[in-house]
Design a protein around this motif. Sequence first.
Motif, PDB file in Angstrom:
ATOM      1  N   LEU A  38      58.225-110.244  77.826  1.00  0.00           N
ATOM      2  CA  LEU A  38      57.451-109.798  79.000  1.00  0.00           C
ATOM      3  C   LEU A  38      57.126-111.091  79.884  1.00  0.00           C
ATOM      4  CD1 LEU A  38      54.960-107.049  77.445  1.00  0.00           C
ATOM      5  CD2 LEU A  38      56.856-106.786  79.016  1.00  0.00           C
ATOM      6  N   GLN A  39      56.645-112.221  79.292  1.00  0.00           N
ATOM      7  CA  GLN A  39      56.555-113.465  79.769  1.00  0.00           C
ATOM      8  C   GLN A  39      57.709-113.778  80.622  1.00  0.00           C
ATOM      9  OE1 GLN A  39      54.974-116.301  77.320  1.00  0.00           O
ATOM     10  NE2 GLN A  39      53.184-114.980  76.772  1.00  0.00           N
ATOM     11  N   ASP A  40      58.752-113.814  79.957  1.00  0.00           N
ATOM     12  CA  ASP A  40      60.066-114.268  80.572  1.00  0.00           C
ATOM     13  C   ASP A  40      60.491-113.342  81.858  1.00  0.00           C
ATOM     14  OD1 ASP A  40      60.037-116.107  78.612  1.00  0.00           O
ATOM     15  OD2 ASP A  40      61.621-115.197  77.394  1.00  0.00           O
ATOM     16  N   TRP A  41      60.125-112.242  81.721  1.00  0.00           N
ATOM     17  CA  TRP A  41      60.617-111.323  82.797  1.00  0.00           C
ATOM     18  C   TRP A  41      59.499-111.067  83.869  1.00  0.00           C
ATOM     19  CZ3 TRP A  41      62.392-107.165  78.574  1.00  0.00           C
ATOM     20  CH2 TRP A  41      63.391-107.567  78.214  1.00  0.00           C
ATOM     21  N   GLY A  42      58.442-111.670  83.659  1.00  0.00           N
ATOM     22  CA  GLY A  42      57.190-111.856  84.718  1.00  0.00           C
ATOM     23  C   GLY A  42      56.556-110.411  84.586  1.00  0.00           C
ATOM     24  N   TRP A  43      56.522-110.071  83.438  1.00  0.00           N
ATOM     25  CA  TRP A  43      55.953-108.743  83.232  1.00  0.00           C
ATOM     26  C   TRP A  43      54.420-108.983  82.473  1.00  0.00           C
ATOM     27  CZ3 TRP A  43      60.463-105.098  82.406  1.00  0.00           C
ATOM     28  CH2 TRP A  43      61.087-104.546  83.520  1.00  0.00           C
ATOM     29  N   ASP A  44      53.853-110.066  81.950  1.00  0.00           N
ATOM     30  CA  ASP A  44      52.931-110.238  81.328  1.00  0.00           C
ATOM     31  C   ASP A  44      51.422-110.147  81.855  1.00  0.00           C
ATOM     32  OD1 ASP A  44      53.631-112.648  82.504  1.00  0.00           O
ATOM     33  OD2 ASP A  44      52.595-113.688  80.858  1.00  0.00           O
ATOM     34  N   GLY A  45      50.346-110.138  81.146  1.00  0.00           N
ATOM     35  CA  GLY A  45      49.057-110.205  81.785  1.00  0.00           C
ATOM     36  C   GLY A  45      48.562-109.211  82.524  1.00  0.00           C
ATOM     37  N   THR A  46      48.882-107.920  82.514  1.00  0.00           N
ATOM     38  CA  THR A  46      48.437-106.817  82.976  1.00  0.00           C
ATOM     39  C   THR A  46      48.067-105.972  81.952  1.00  0.00           C
ATOM     40  OG1 THR A  46      50.674-105.671  83.158  1.00  0.00           O
ATOM     41  CG2 THR A  46      50.081-106.884  84.909  1.00  0.00           C
ATOM     42  N   GLU A  47      47.221-104.915  82.437  1.00  0.00           N
ATOM     43  CA  GLU A  47      46.976-103.834  81.337  1.00  0.00           C
ATOM     44  C   GLU A  47      48.122-103.001  80.826  1.00  0.00           C
ATOM     45  OE1 GLU A  47      43.803-101.008  83.040  1.00  0.00           O
ATOM     46  OE2 GLU A  47      42.471-102.789  83.020  1.00  0.00           O
ATOM     47  N   THR A  48      49.047-102.828  81.526  1.00  0.00           N
ATOM     48  CA  THR A  48      50.345-102.089  81.205  1.00  0.00           C
ATOM     49  C   THR A  48      51.209-103.101  80.218  1.00  0.00           C
ATOM     50  OG1 THR A  48      50.551-101.020  83.471  1.00  0.00           O
ATOM     51  CG2 THR A  48      52.664-101.035  82.088  1.00  0.00           C
ATOM     52  N   SER A  49      51.128-104.324  80.396  1.00  0.00           N
ATOM     53  CA  SER A  49      51.838-104.976  79.460  1.00  0.00           C
ATOM     54  C   SER A  49      51.140-104.991  77.896  1.00  0.00           C
ATOM     55  CB  SER A  49      52.009-106.628  79.658  1.00  0.00           C
ATOM     56  OG  SER A  49      50.739-107.071  79.971  1.00  0.00           O
ATOM     57  N   GLU A  50      49.822-104.916  78.197  1.00  0.00           N
ATOM     58  CA  GLU A  50      49.154-104.606  76.990  1.00  0.00           C
ATOM     59  C   GLU A  50      49.624-103.199  76.358  1.00  0.00           C
ATOM     60  OE1 GLU A  50      46.983-106.753  75.226  1.00  0.00           O
ATOM     61  OE2 GLU A  50      47.522-108.347  76.659  1.00  0.00           O
ATOM     62  N   ASP A  51      49.860-102.293  77.057  1.00  0.00           N
ATOM     63  CA  ASP A  51      50.183-101.040  76.635  1.00  0.00           C
ATOM     64  C   ASP A  51      51.483-101.052  76.007  1.00  0.00           C
ATOM     65  OD1 ASP A  51      47.809 -99.740  77.483  1.00  0.00           O
ATOM     66  OD2 ASP A  51      48.816 -98.931  79.432  1.00  0.00           O
ATOM     67  N   VAL A  52      52.469-101.830  76.587  1.00  0.00           N
ATOM     68  CA  VAL A  52      53.657-102.053  76.065  1.00  0.00           C
ATOM     69  C   VAL A  52      53.650-102.512  74.539  1.00  0.00           C
ATOM     70  CG1 VAL A  52      55.826-103.499  76.239  1.00  0.00           C
ATOM     71  CG2 VAL A  52      54.856-102.418  78.134  1.00  0.00           C
ATOM     72  N   LEU A  53      52.863-103.662  74.426  1.00  0.00           N
ATOM     73  CA  LEU A  53      52.660-104.136  73.007  1.00  0.00           C
ATOM     74  C   LEU A  53      51.965-103.219  72.206  1.00  0.00           C
ATOM     75  CD1 LEU A  53      51.255-107.684  73.898  1.00  0.00           C
ATOM     76  CD2 LEU A  53      53.251-107.161  73.305  1.00  0.00           C
ATOM     77  N   LEU A  54      51.153-102.370  72.582  1.00  0.00           N
ATOM     78  CA  LEU A  54      50.702-101.151  71.546  1.00  0.00           C
ATOM     79  C   LEU A  54      51.784-100.230  71.472  1.00  0.00           C
ATOM     80  CD1 LEU A  54      48.567 -99.476  70.113  1.00  0.00           C
ATOM     81  CD2 LEU A  54      47.734 -98.520  72.377  1.00  0.00           C
ATOM     82  N   LEU A  55      52.418 -99.828  72.503  1.00  0.00           N
ATOM     83  CA  LEU A  55      54.019 -98.987  72.070  1.00  0.00           C
ATOM     84  C   LEU A  55      54.736 -99.663  70.864  1.00  0.00           C
ATOM     85  CD1 LEU A  55      54.802 -98.024  75.819  1.00  0.00           C
ATOM     86  CD2 LEU A  55      53.911 -96.487  73.709  1.00  0.00           C
TER      87      LEU A  55
END
Length: 147
Positions: A38-55
């Motif tokens: 997610l960091q490499d793709w520029g998709w980190d640091g959002t509530e949705t990225s936290e949801d992805v980690l939960l998934l």
Amino acid sequence: MGDPPRAGLSVAEQRRRLSLSGVRGHVAKGRHFTNQALQDWGWDGTETSEDVLLLVSELLTNASLHAGGCIELVLTAGEVLRIEVFDGTTTPPRPNPSPQRGIPGGHGLYIVGRISDRWGTRIHEHGKAVWAEVEASRLVSGRPTGR
């Protein structure tokens, strides 16, 4: 000044694989692997990225508890982020029809269904993959977590 605009993917589709067969601490390793992607793709640091980690946590835990263990975690990024967890059984996951509030267990697939845009299973010759998808637009425009 504010944060710079979040970048999208520079490549139409990217895929990352993590072998988990026989690995101890596979949930933590899978979360770390996903967070790095997610960091490499520029998709980190959002509530949705936290949801992805939960998934990822829920799918890996379910494979471990109900399907004899995880074989591989695959992340595919494009217009959607697809998370796939491979295991060695062909038995499809069954959501608990009546998980009880406040009692641990039985909530994993309910959580997956609530926070992903789509989820399902795919049978293959060595078992199955349970997958979940999140629209990339949610990852780019999600609210910051305040970290």
